[in-house]
Design a protein around this motif. Structure first.
Motif, mmCIF file in Angstrom:
data_model
loop_
_atom_site.group_PDB
_atom_site.id
_atom_site.type_symbol
_atom_site.label_atom_id
_atom_site.label_comp_id
_atom_site.label_asym_id
_atom_site.label_seq_id
_atom_site.Cartn_x
_atom_site.Cartn_y
_atom_site.Cartn_z
ATOM 1 N N ILE A 198 0.835 -1.202 0.000
ATOM 2 C CA ILE A 198 0.000 0.000 0.000
ATOM 3 C C ILE A 198 0.872 1.256 0.000
ATOM 4 C CG2 ILE A 198 -1.722 1.303 1.295
ATOM 5 C CD1 ILE A 198 -2.794 -1.409 2.316
ATOM 6 N N LYS A 199 1.957 1.228 0.754
ATOM 7 C CA LYS A 199 2.881 2.364 0.808
ATOM 8 C C LYS A 199 3.346 2.761 -0.585
ATOM 9 C CE LYS A 199 7.492 3.638 2.523
ATOM 10 N NZ LYS A 199 8.631 3.216 3.368
ATOM 11 N N TYR A 200 3.580 1.757 -1.436
ATOM 12 C CA TYR A 200 4.116 2.041 -2.764
ATOM 13 C C TYR A 200 3.040 2.063 -3.848
ATOM 14 C CZ TYR A 200 8.607 1.615 -0.508
ATOM 15 O OH TYR A 200 9.688 1.808 0.325
ATOM 16 N N GLY A 201 1.775 2.201 -3.433
ATOM 17 C CA GLY A 201 0.741 2.526 -4.398
ATOM 18 C C GLY A 201 -0.259 1.457 -4.761
ATOM 19 N N ALA A 202 -0.204 0.268 -4.143
ATOM 20 C CA ALA A 202 -1.167 -0.780 -4.493
ATOM 21 C C ALA A 202 -2.586 -0.328 -4.152
ATOM 22 C CB ALA A 202 -0.834 -2.071 -3.758
ATOM 23 N N ASN A 203 -3.525 -0.578 -5.053
ATOM 24 C CA ASN A 203 -4.937 -0.330 -4.740
ATOM 25 C C ASN A 203 -5.744 -1.634 -4.800
ATOM 26 O OD1 ASN A 203 -4.624 -0.349 -7.541
ATOM 27 N ND2 ASN A 203 -6.107 1.276 -7.915
ATOM 28 N N ALA A 204 -5.036 -2.752 -4.678
ATOM 29 C CA ALA A 204 -5.619 -4.081 -4.492
ATOM 30 C C ALA A 204 -4.527 -4.943 -3.872
ATOM 31 C CB ALA A 204 -6.082 -4.673 -5.818
ATOM 32 N N ILE A 205 -4.911 -6.053 -3.275
ATOM 33 C CA ILE A 205 -3.946 -6.987 -2.672
ATOM 34 C C ILE A 205 -4.258 -8.388 -3.188
ATOM 35 C CG2 ILE A 205 -3.134 -8.052 -0.522
ATOM 36 C CD1 ILE A 205 -2.171 -5.174 -0.865
ATOM 37 N N LYS A 206 -3.181 -9.141 -3.478
ATOM 38 C CA LYS A 206 -3.352 -10.531 -3.924
ATOM 39 C C LYS A 206 -2.378 -11.422 -3.178
ATOM 40 C CE LYS A 206 -2.319 -14.077 -6.986
ATOM 41 N NZ LYS A 206 -2.087 -13.819 -8.394
ATOM 42 N N PHE A 207 -2.846 -12.600 -2.756
ATOM 43 C CA PHE A 207 -1.948 -13.568 -2.124
ATOM 44 C C PHE A 207 -2.243 -14.965 -2.651
ATOM 45 C CE2 PHE A 207 -5.611 -13.657 0.771
ATOM 46 C CZ PHE A 207 -5.768 -15.003 1.042
ATOM 47 N N CYS A 208 -1.278 -15.852 -2.474
ATOM 48 C CA CYS A 208 -1.400 -17.228 -2.946
ATOM 49 C C CYS A 208 -1.772 -18.137 -1.783
ATOM 50 C CB CYS A 208 -0.092 -17.679 -3.596
ATOM 51 S SG CYS A 208 0.203 -16.880 -5.180
ATOM 52 N N ALA A 209 -2.973 -18.711 -1.852
ATOM 53 C CA ALA A 209 -3.475 -19.569 -0.786
ATOM 54 C C ALA A 209 -3.139 -21.034 -1.013
ATOM 55 C CB ALA A 209 -4.986 -19.402 -0.659
ATOM 56 N N THR A 210 -2.825 -21.407 -2.285
ATOM 57 C CA THR A 210 -2.491 -22.801 -2.594
ATOM 58 C C THR A 210 -1.381 -22.822 -3.635
ATOM 59 O OG1 THR A 210 -3.925 -23.120 -4.542
ATOM 60 C CG2 THR A 210 -4.967 -23.339 -2.378
ATOM 61 N N GLY A 211 -0.968 -24.017 -3.988
ATOM 62 C CA GLY A 211 -0.030 -24.182 -5.086
ATOM 63 C C GLY A 211 -0.666 -23.780 -6.399
ATOM 64 N N GLY A 212 0.145 -23.796 -7.479
ATOM 65 C CA GLY A 212 -0.372 -23.342 -8.758
ATOM 66 C C GLY A 212 0.195 -24.122 -9.921
ATOM 67 N N VAL A 213 -0.344 -23.832 -11.101
ATOM 68 C CA VAL A 213 0.040 -24.551 -12.314
ATOM 69 C C VAL A 213 1.458 -24.200 -12.748
ATOM 70 C CG1 VAL A 213 -0.453 -24.817 -14.787
ATOM 71 C CG2 VAL A 213 -2.332 -24.822 -13.128
ATOM 72 N N PHE A 214 1.801 -22.917 -12.746
ATOM 73 C CA PHE A 214 3.031 -22.485 -13.391
ATOM 74 C C PHE A 214 4.204 -22.274 -12.436
ATOM 75 C CE2 PHE A 214 0.011 -21.767 -16.739
ATOM 76 C CZ PHE A 214 0.735 -22.088 -17.874
ATOM 77 N N SER A 215 4.068 -22.661 -11.191
ATOM 78 C CA SER A 215 5.207 -22.604 -10.272
ATOM 79 C C SER A 215 5.919 -23.951 -10.256
ATOM 80 C CB SER A 215 4.738 -22.239 -8.863
ATOM 81 O OG SER A 215 3.668 -23.081 -8.465
ATOM 82 N N LYS A 216 7.148 -23.948 -9.785
ATOM 83 C CA LYS A 216 7.931 -25.175 -9.704
ATOM 84 C C LYS A 216 7.798 -25.790 -8.313
ATOM 85 C CE LYS A 216 12.629 -27.024 -10.157
ATOM 86 N NZ LYS A 216 14.057 -26.698 -10.384
ATOM 87 N N GLY A 217 7.484 -27.080 -8.286
ATOM 88 C CA GLY A 217 7.510 -27.820 -7.033
ATOM 89 C C GLY A 217 6.334 -27.582 -6.103
ATOM 90 N N THR A 218 5.242 -26.984 -6.585
ATOM 91 C CA THR A 218 4.069 -26.809 -5.727
ATOM 92 C C THR A 218 2.955 -27.735 -6.208
ATOM 93 O OG1 THR A 218 3.016 -25.048 -7.026
ATOM 94 C CG2 THR A 218 4.659 -24.378 -5.400
#
Length: 423
Positions: A198-218
């Motif tokens: 937020i300090k650097y200007g974000a007007n939305a927040i996103k986080f990763c709750a689970t593994g994903g398709v395009f990451s390695k080893g998740t």
């Protein structure tokens, strides 16, 4: 804070309108009311300073000096489309091994290029859910200042994630000791990271709750953040009235994110009955990218996508589409989110036909990308409809999109805040 947010909203509505004529009129063959599904014949929209001031039908404007009348006699008017899940810095044709070496300035240049393509495709508003180095925030600010051309952007900054999780970079050797910018572990650490974004200007927040398709080893279905960590992220973001998106493929992660109070769940691939009920009870929006699998499985190998990632895409694609159908039938809140960057930017509208194929009516698919997305952003009094007092974000299509949703894949006219960017 509310006054500041209102001022920011008003500023968003007037972006680039200083170049518009004193009054602009747009007439067309028809206009789609996306709330009711009614097709209005021979509309005339009056625009002043980037905002719609009147909507009439079967009327000819009286032009004063400096006024402009844009005539689109063969086209149907609609509000600008909205995509709630894009990554403007990423290019699917560039192998991920090459992307590792890209600087933040290079990412920003890419994002500026893809922002223009996205706007010209008819998407006047997007939510960018993750980019390194605050690069898309810089692009958003450049668009707002009139330096470059692009849609309205809600930018999340770097995505939050656990050490070694989907939002970390697991492709580099340990001796480099590299950690992605959004990595934070523990409730207080994630609060700090939200505050930093937020300090650097974000007007939305996103986080990763689970593994994903395009990451390695998740693992796709494996939950990553705990409930306490997710709740801390959501609470901190909501203190500043920012919408929170949770990347979540797996069932447990989806449920935990919903219970933690997220505004939207991205992907939402493995839904069970309890997850669907939770989403309905909490009013959570689901953003399900059911088109991009086709691009990945067709072109992923030639684009340098690793076999591990292709295999995960094969595992999840049908399951996600089945979940989409069940969520639609259950009446869960749905927005339009494509994960643009997994496929080429500018092809966002190709998802509409898949949403119809897998359970939505044409109107529901259009509403996902207009009124529903505006509600998610808490901008439903300014964006998402052609209505008096709303931003003059207008597109035009050939024919009736309620009869042929694929018409949205070819947009001949685009206006944002009263300024024409494609005609």
């Amino acid at each position: 804070m509310k006054k500041q947010l209102l001022s920011a909203s008003i500023a968003l509505l007037c972006l680039n309108s200083m170049n518009a004529y004193a009054v602009t009129y747009v007439s067309a063959k028809a206009m789609l009311d996306v709330q009711s599904g009614k097709l209005i014949q021979s509309p005339l929209i009056t625009i002043d300073n980037g905002v719609i001031t009147a909507i009439d039908s079967n009327k000819t404007p009286k032009l004063n000096k400096g006024d402009e009348h844009i005539k689109l006699p063969e086209l149907t008017l609609m509000p600008g489309l909205m995509d709630m899940h894009v990554h403007l810095t990423s290019d699917p044709t560039v192998p991920r091994s090459e992307r590792v070496g890209q600087s933040v300035p290079r990412m920003a240049v890419k994002a500026a290029y893809f922002a223009k393509k996205t706007l010209e495709a008819g998407f006047t508003t997007v939510r960018n859910v993750g980019a390194e180095g605050y690069s898309v925030i810089a692009v958003r600010d450049g668009i707002n200042a009139g330096d470059i051309i692009g849609p309205r952007i809600w930018a999340a900054g770097p995505s939050l994630g656990i050490t070694g999780g989907h939002c970390d970079n697991n492709r580099l050797p340990p001796e480099l000791k590299y950690t992605s910018q959004g990595v934070a572990d523990g409730p207080w650490a994630v609060r700090v990271k939200v505050r930093e974004n937020i300090k650097y200007g974000a007007n939305a927040i996103k986080f990763c709750a689970t593994g994903g398709v395009f990451s390695k080893g998740t693992k796709l279905g494996a939950q990553q953040y705990s409930f306490e960590e997710m709740k801390a992220i959501v609470d901190e973001a909501h203190l500043r009235d920012l919408p929170v998106a949770a990347h979540a493929h797996g069932t447990d992660g989806i449920k935990t994110a919903i219970k933690a109070g997220v505004d939207s769940v991205e992907h939402a691939s493995y839904l069970d009955d309890e997850a669907i009920k939770l989403a309905k009870d909490h009013g959570t929006w689901l953003s399900m990218d059911i088109y991009n699998t086709e691009y990945t499985l067709s072109f992923g190998e030639q684009n340098g996508v690793d076999e591990e990632n292709l295999d995960k895409e094969r595992q999840v694609s049908k399951v996600q589409r089945d979940s989409f159908k069940r969520a639609v039938n259950a009446g869960v809140n749905m927005v339009f989110g494509t994960d643009a960057a997994i496929y080429p930017h500018g092809d966002n509208a190709k998802q509409f036909s898949r949403m119809v194929e897998f359970g939505m009516t044409e109107l529901q698919a259009i509403q996902a990308s207009t009124v529903n997305s505006a509600k998610l952003l808490k901008m439903d009094k300014q964006l998402g409809q052609l209505k008096t007092g709303f931003a003059a974000d207008i597109i035009a299509v050939k024919g009736n999109p309620l009869k042929n949703i694929a018409t949205l894949e070819h947009i001949p006219f685009v206006m944002k805040a009263g300024v024409v960017y494609k005609n």
